[in-house]
Design a protein around this motif. Structure first.
Motif, PDB file in Angstrom:
ATOM      1  N   SER A 222      -4.157  47.150  17.093  1.00 41.73           N
ATOM      2  CA  SER A 222      -4.475  47.766  15.812  1.00 41.73           C
ATOM      3  C   SER A 222      -5.919  48.256  15.830  1.00 41.73           C
ATOM      4  N   GLU A 223      -6.159  49.371  15.160  1.00 44.44           N
ATOM      5  CA  GLU A 223      -7.483  49.985  15.124  1.00 44.44           C
ATOM      6  C   GLU A 223      -8.417  49.142  14.272  1.00 44.44           C
ATOM      7  N   ASN A 224      -9.643  48.976  14.742  1.00 42.89           N
ATOM      8  CA  ASN A 224     -10.648  48.212  14.021  1.00 42.89           C
ATOM      9  C   ASN A 224     -11.852  49.122  13.795  1.00 42.89           C
ATOM     10  N   ASN A 225     -12.126  49.466  12.542  1.00 43.58           N
ATOM     11  CA  ASN A 225     -13.227  50.376  12.224  1.00 43.58           C
ATOM     12  C   ASN A 225     -14.594  49.731  12.385  1.00 43.58           C
ATOM     13  N   GLN A 226     -14.669  48.412  12.437  1.00 41.39           N
ATOM     14  CA  GLN A 226     -15.942  47.734  12.601  1.00 41.39           C
ATOM     15  C   GLN A 226     -16.418  47.756  14.049  1.00 41.39           C
ATOM     16  N   ARG A 227     -15.524  48.022  14.976  1.00 36.21           N
ATOM     17  CA  ARG A 227     -15.885  48.087  16.395  1.00 36.21           C
ATOM     18  C   ARG A 227     -16.495  49.454  16.672  1.00 36.21           C
ATOM     19  N   THR A 228     -17.752  49.486  17.129  1.00 37.62           N
ATOM     20  CA  THR A 228     -18.446  50.752  17.356  1.00 37.62           C
ATOM     21  C   THR A 228     -18.204  51.289  18.764  1.00 37.62           C
ATOM     22  N   GLU A 229     -18.013  50.409  19.736  1.00 35.36           N
ATOM     23  CA  GLU A 229     -17.761  50.836  21.108  1.00 35.36           C
ATOM     24  C   GLU A 229     -16.294  50.630  21.436  1.00 35.36           C
ATOM     25  N   ARG A 230     -15.804  51.378  22.405  1.00 34.69           N
ATOM     26  CA  ARG A 230     -14.410  51.244  22.799  1.00 34.69           C
ATOM     27  C   ARG A 230     -14.188  49.935  23.542  1.00 34.69           C
ATOM     28  N   LEU A 231     -13.068  49.311  23.259  1.00 34.28           N
ATOM     29  CA  LEU A 231     -12.729  48.021  23.837  1.00 34.28           C
ATOM     30  C   LEU A 231     -12.370  48.177  25.313  1.00 34.28           C
TER      31      LEU A 231
ATOM     32  N   LEU B  62      -8.872  46.938  34.783  1.00 35.37           N
ATOM     33  CA  LEU B  62      -9.606  47.195  33.554  1.00 35.37           C
ATOM     34  C   LEU B  62      -8.828  48.198  32.705  1.00 35.37           C
ATOM     35  N   HIS B  63      -8.632  47.868  31.434  1.00 32.31           N
ATOM     36  CA  HIS B  63      -7.952  48.754  30.486  1.00 32.31           C
ATOM     37  C   HIS B  63      -8.950  49.141  29.409  1.00 32.31           C
ATOM     38  N   LYS B  64      -8.998  50.437  29.062  1.00 32.12           N
ATOM     39  CA  LYS B  64      -9.924  50.929  28.049  1.00 32.12           C
ATOM     40  C   LYS B  64      -9.162  51.450  26.846  1.00 32.12           C
ATOM     41  N   GLU B  65      -9.768  51.335  25.691  1.00 29.57           N
ATOM     42  CA  GLU B  65      -9.175  51.805  24.441  1.00 29.57           C
ATOM     43  C   GLU B  65      -9.169  53.326  24.394  1.00 29.57           C
ATOM     44  N   THR B  66      -8.035  53.899  24.001  1.00 34.26           N
ATOM     45  CA  THR B  66      -7.924  55.350  23.837  1.00 34.26           C
ATOM     46  C   THR B  66      -7.738  55.664  22.360  1.00 34.26           C
TER      47      THR B  66
END
Length: 49
Positions: free
Chosen positions: A21-30, A44-48
């Motif tokens: 789920s999208e989190n608006n408080q996260r400023t950098e990609r997970l 390694l998996h990155k948020e798209t």
């Protein structure tokens, strides 16, 4: 209101294996190490978006 989802993509093969789920408080990609079923190993998996 529906929950927005984002995908986690493998950095090796590029497949999108996981959704979170999208989190608006996260400023950098997970970035997380997860198992990729296409590569057959933990990568390694990155948020798209």
């Amino acid at each position: 209101m529906a929950v927005k989802k984002v995908a986690l993509a493998c950095t090796v093969c590029g497949s999108r294996n996981y959704t979170i789920s999208e989190n608006n408080q996260r400023t950098e990609r997970l970035e997380v190490k997860k198992f990729c079923k296409h590569c057959g190993k933990h990568t390694l998996h990155k948020e798209t978006r």
